[in-house]
Design a protein around this motif. Structure first.
Motif, short mmCIF file in Angstrom:
data_model
loop_
_atom_site.label_atom_id
_atom_site.label_comp_id
_atom_site.label_asym_id
_atom_site.label_seq_id
_atom_site.Cartn_x
_atom_site.Cartn_y
_atom_site.Cartn_z
N UNK A 21 0.73 -1.42 0.04
CA UNK A 21 0.09 -0.13 0.06
C UNK A 21 0.84 1.19 -0.06
N UNK A 22 0.59 2.28 -0.74
CA UNK A 22 1.19 3.45 -0.78
C UNK A 22 -0.01 4.72 -0.56
N UNK A 23 0.08 5.25 0.83
CA UNK A 23 -0.72 6.09 1.14
C UNK A 23 -0.09 7.58 0.96
N UNK A 24 -0.95 8.52 0.35
CA UNK A 24 -0.47 9.82 -0.06
C UNK A 24 -1.16 10.70 0.94
N UNK A 25 -0.45 11.76 1.13
CA UNK A 25 -0.82 12.91 2.22
C UNK A 25 -2.01 13.59 1.72
N UNK A 26 -2.05 13.73 0.49
CA UNK A 26 -3.22 14.45 -0.29
C UNK A 26 -3.58 13.84 -1.61
N UNK A 27 -4.61 14.65 -2.44
CA UNK A 27 -5.28 14.10 -3.55
C UNK A 27 -4.01 13.78 -4.50
N UNK A 28 -4.39 12.51 -5.03
CA UNK A 28 -3.41 12.03 -6.29
C UNK A 28 -4.44 11.67 -7.33
N UNK A 29 -5.37 12.41 -7.43
CA UNK A 29 -6.59 12.05 -8.47
C UNK A 29 -5.78 12.21 -10.05
N UNK A 30 -4.98 13.44 -9.91
CA UNK A 30 -4.86 13.76 -11.43
C UNK A 30 -3.31 13.28 -11.56
N UNK A 31 -2.73 12.54 -10.77
CA UNK A 31 -1.11 12.26 -10.84
C UNK A 31 -1.17 10.59 -11.50
N UNK A 32 -0.27 10.56 -12.26
CA UNK A 32 0.39 9.20 -12.70
C UNK A 32 1.09 8.61 -11.60
#
Length: 114
Positions: A21-32
């Motif tokens: 699992x990789x948890x991001x601190x913010x939105x990644x919706x537009x990221x590859x």
């Protein structure tokens, strides 16, 4: 810029399955996003990518065994590892490959015993 935290690694037997699992601190919706790995005394290599529309790509060495997926609502990227081999032993990292940037996290160690 987001911070990334990898988890889910451990010592496992060859042939089994594991989910990282990789948890991001913010939105990644537009990221590859991508998963990388670095084996002892080897360079870090790209193993799987998933772009914002969900399209995926895999390194030949893991194609058919690894699956990358994402849950944008949870700001999380997953990495399913099936049919693990001893040569899959490495520290696994996630990172942004397009649309933004992030520093490297500490990764999560996966050790596959034969």
């Amino acid at each position: 810029q987001v911070q990334l935290v990898e988890s889910g690694g451990g010592l496992v037997q060859a042939g089994g399955s594991l989910r990282l699992t990789c948890a991001a601190s913010g939105s990644i919706v537009s990221y590859g996003m991508a998963w990388y790995r670095q084996a002892p005394q080897k360079q870090r290599e790209l193993v799987a990518t998933i772009v914002s529309n969900g399209r995926t790509n895999y390194a030949e060495s893991v194609k058919g065994r690894f699956t990358i997926s994402r849950d944008n609502a949870k700001n999380t990227v997953y990495h399913e590892m099936n049919s693990r081999k001893p040569e899959d032993t490495a520290v696994y990292y996630c990172n942004v490959v397009s649309g933004g940037r992030a520093d490297w996290g500490q990764g999560t160690q996966v050790t596959v015993s034969s």
